[in-house]
Design an enzyme around this catalytic site. Structure first.
Site, PDB file in Angstrom:
ATOM      1  N   LYS A 154       9.945  49.553 -19.050  1.00  0.00           N
ATOM      2  CA  LYS A 154       9.569  50.738 -19.823  1.00  0.00           C
ATOM      3  C   LYS A 154      10.297  51.976 -19.284  1.00  0.00           C
ATOM      4  O   LYS A 154      10.782  52.808 -20.037  1.00  0.00           O
ATOM      5  CB  LYS A 154       8.041  50.911 -19.796  1.00  0.00           C
ATOM      6  N   GLN A 193      -0.983  50.659 -17.674  1.00  0.00           N
ATOM      7  CA  GLN A 193      -0.599  49.243 -17.793  1.00  0.00           C
ATOM      8  C   GLN A 193      -1.774  48.346 -17.407  1.00  0.00           C
ATOM      9  O   GLN A 193      -2.372  48.497 -16.348  1.00  0.00           O
ATOM     10  CB  GLN A 193       0.619  48.972 -16.884  1.00  0.00           C
ATOM     11  N   ASP A 229      -0.244  53.639 -26.688  1.00  0.00           N
ATOM     12  CA  ASP A 229      -0.507  52.202 -26.741  1.00  0.00           C
ATOM     13  C   ASP A 229      -1.382  51.853 -27.949  1.00  0.00           C
ATOM     14  O   ASP A 229      -1.453  50.694 -28.355  1.00  0.00           O
ATOM     15  CB  ASP A 229      -1.277  51.772 -25.474  1.00  0.00           C
TER      16      ASP A 229
HETATM   17  N1  L37 Z   1       1.738  48.562 -24.175  1.00  0.00           N
HETATM   18  N2  L37 Z   1       1.787  46.518 -23.199  1.00  0.00           N
HETATM   19  C1  L37 Z   1       1.208  47.706 -23.285  1.00  0.00           C
HETATM   20  N3  L37 Z   1       0.176  48.069 -22.543  1.00  0.00           N
HETATM   21  C2  L37 Z   1      -0.325  47.189 -21.678  1.00  0.00           C
HETATM   22  O1  L37 Z   1      -1.359  47.566 -20.951  1.00  0.00           O
HETATM   23  N4  L37 Z   1      -0.279  45.003 -20.675  1.00  0.00           N
HETATM   24  C3  L37 Z   1       0.212  45.912 -21.548  1.00  0.00           C
HETATM   25  C4  L37 Z   1       1.284  45.629 -22.344  1.00  0.00           C
HETATM   26  N5  L37 Z   1       1.948  44.444 -22.253  1.00  0.00           N
HETATM   27  C5  L37 Z   1       3.240  44.446 -21.894  1.00  0.00           C
HETATM   28  O2  L37 Z   1       3.755  45.402 -21.390  1.00  0.00           O
HETATM   29  N6  L37 Z   1       3.885  43.316 -22.185  1.00  0.00           N
HETATM   30  C6  L37 Z   1       5.213  43.090 -22.050  1.00  0.00           C
HETATM   31  C7  L37 Z   1       5.594  41.772 -22.023  1.00  0.00           C
HETATM   32  C8  L37 Z   1       6.940  41.437 -21.897  1.00  0.00           C
HETATM   33  C9  L37 Z   1       7.885  42.442 -21.813  1.00  0.00           C
HETATM   34  C10 L37 Z   1       7.511  43.744 -21.830  1.00  0.00           C
HETATM   35  C11 L37 Z   1       6.177  44.077 -21.962  1.00  0.00           C
HETATM   36  C12 L37 Z   1       9.330  42.115 -21.665  1.00  0.00           C
HETATM   37  O3  L37 Z   1      10.164  42.981 -21.555  1.00  0.00           O
HETATM   38  N7  L37 Z   1       9.694  40.834 -21.592  1.00  0.00           N
HETATM   39  C13 L37 Z   1      11.060  40.399 -21.423  1.00  0.00           C
HETATM   40  C14 L37 Z   1      11.236  39.713 -20.097  1.00  0.00           C
HETATM   41  C15 L37 Z   1      10.817  40.566 -18.945  1.00  0.00           C
HETATM   42  C16 L37 Z   1      10.900  39.852 -17.601  1.00  0.00           C
HETATM   43  O4  L37 Z   1      12.016  39.416 -17.265  1.00  0.00           O
HETATM   44  O5  L37 Z   1       9.864  39.732 -16.927  1.00  0.00           O
HETATM   45  C17 L37 Z   1      11.393  39.455 -22.553  1.00  0.00           C
HETATM   46  O6  L37 Z   1      12.585  39.331 -22.856  1.00  0.00           O
HETATM   47  O7  L37 Z   1      10.453  38.851 -23.087  1.00  0.00           O
END
Ligand code: L37
Ligand code: NAP
Length: 297
Positions: free
Chosen positions: A53, A97, A120
């Site tokens: 983020k 988060q 959010d």
């Molecule tokens: N808005 N989102 C919000 N608020 C929260 O309180 N928990 C939570 C939430 N969830 C969240 O942030 N989920 C999330 C899941 C995956 C990614 C980002 C946010 C993401 O970027 N995933 C990448 C891989 C990341 C990694 O390597 O760990 C992907 O390509 O899926």
């Protein structure tokens, strides 16, 4: 024929680039969109998402007021920080988060965030507005899924959508949004109490997996040609990886590829969209504050 793979990574990059242009315009008008991401403790997945983020904030040119608190932070300290950020007119978005440490009541914390800064979309005011179809911040992951469907040209009107998972942050709001007239899908929500899950998922023109159960959706649960959206992001221990784990979705990807019409991968599917939609919401919030200030002039 193998399914089309939906490139969430690329679609998210396009959205960030558009958001960057709008951010620049707003900055030229004297307002710098600003988001405060609050992370409590060191949950490794949360640290990784919050880092993502922050990277996105830098890329789109927004101000990053993120705060990393230690695990031992008390509920009162966190609530006090939120009150301070609520009052700070240079901050347009506040995101805590989840999950929070066990000694902190997550519901109380979300309720403390000013609905105007709740990018959010988790505050009951935003959730309530979402349900009755009024203007609200849409929760980032459901919003990201809708944009993926639109960008891929998946027809939702009249489609049968099945969502596996009923959480407040994914399954529930997504079900409500897909039933809106503008999407016009017929939605079924499944959960651990659902019987004959396979019979239900096999009817889905749009199948959304948001259960957090690695590989639970197998090829035989998918209707041939269906759009499959895999929201699950699960860490599986893997000693061949430098990190010690690999990411996998709720869908058995290789099996699904043979049956589905189109499918999102994990990683690079829904995850990057969640972050892109957070940038969109923060921009919208900054614009709302600007419009409000203009009206008061
Ligand atoms: N808005 N989102 C919000 N608020 C929260 O309180 N928990 C939570 C939430 N969830 C969240 O942030 N989920 C999330 C899941 C995956 C990614 C980002 C946010 C993401 O970027 N995933 C990448 C891989 C990341 C990694 O390597 O760990 C992907 O390509 O899926
Ligand atoms: P959650 O709060 O744990 O909820 C999971 C839901 O799935 C619950 O409703 C649960 O049913 C249901 N479920 C679990 N196993 C099931 C099974 N075997 N059969 C049927 N239903 C089942 O999860 P969440 O926060 O919504 O997250 C779900 C997944 O999405 C996780 O992998 C999470 O990491 C991921 N996620 C990804 C993003 C992203 O940006 N890509 C964002 C948020 C979350 P009950 O209600 O009956 O328990």
């Amino acid at each position: 024929m193998a399914a089309t793979i939906i490139n969430g990574y690329e679609i998210a990059a396009k959205i960030r680039s558009r958001t960057a242009e709008e951010t620049l315009k707003l900055k030229e008008a004297g307002i710098e969109p600003c988001l405060a991401v609050i992370l409590v403790g060191d949950n490794p997945a949360s640290v990784s998402y919050v880092t993502g983020k922050q990277k996105a904030l830098a890329e789109v040119g927004m101000k990053d007021r993120s705060i990393h608190l230690k695990e031992e932070t008390t509920e009162e300290e966190l609530l006090e920080l939120i009150r301070t950020l609520n009052e700070d007119s240079t901050v347009h978005g506040i995101l805590v988060q989840l999950p929070l440490p066990r000694h902190i009541n997550g519901e109380k914390v979300i309720m403390a965030i000013s609905p105007e800064k709740d990018v959010d979309g988790f505050h009951p005011v935003n959730m309530g507005n979402l349900i009755i179809g009024r203007k609200a911040f849409l929760p980032c992951t459901p919003h990201g899924v809708l944009v993926l469907l639109e960008e891929t040209g998946v027809e939702t009107d009249g489609a049968r959508a099945v969502i596996v998972g009923r959480s407040n942050i994914v399954g529930k709001p997504l079900a409500i949004l897909l039933t809106r007239k503008e999407y016009n899908a017929t939605v079924t929500i499944c959960h651990t109490g659902t019987k004959k899950l396979k019979e239900i998922t096999r009817q889905a023109d749009i199948l959304i997996a948001a259960a957090g159960s690695p590989g639970m959706i197998t090829g035989d649960m998918i209707k041939p040609g269906a759009a499959v959206i895999d929201v699950g992001v699960n860490r599986i221990p893997d000693s061949t990886k430098k990190s010690g784990f690999r990411l996998t979705g709720d869908v058995k990807f290789e099996e699904a590829l043979e049956v589905a019409g189109c499918i999102t991968p994990v990683p690079k599917g829904v995850g990057p969209m969640t972050i892109a939609m957070l940038m969109v919401n923060t921009l919208e919030s900054a614009l709302n504050f600007k419009n409000k200030a203009n009206r008061q002039k």
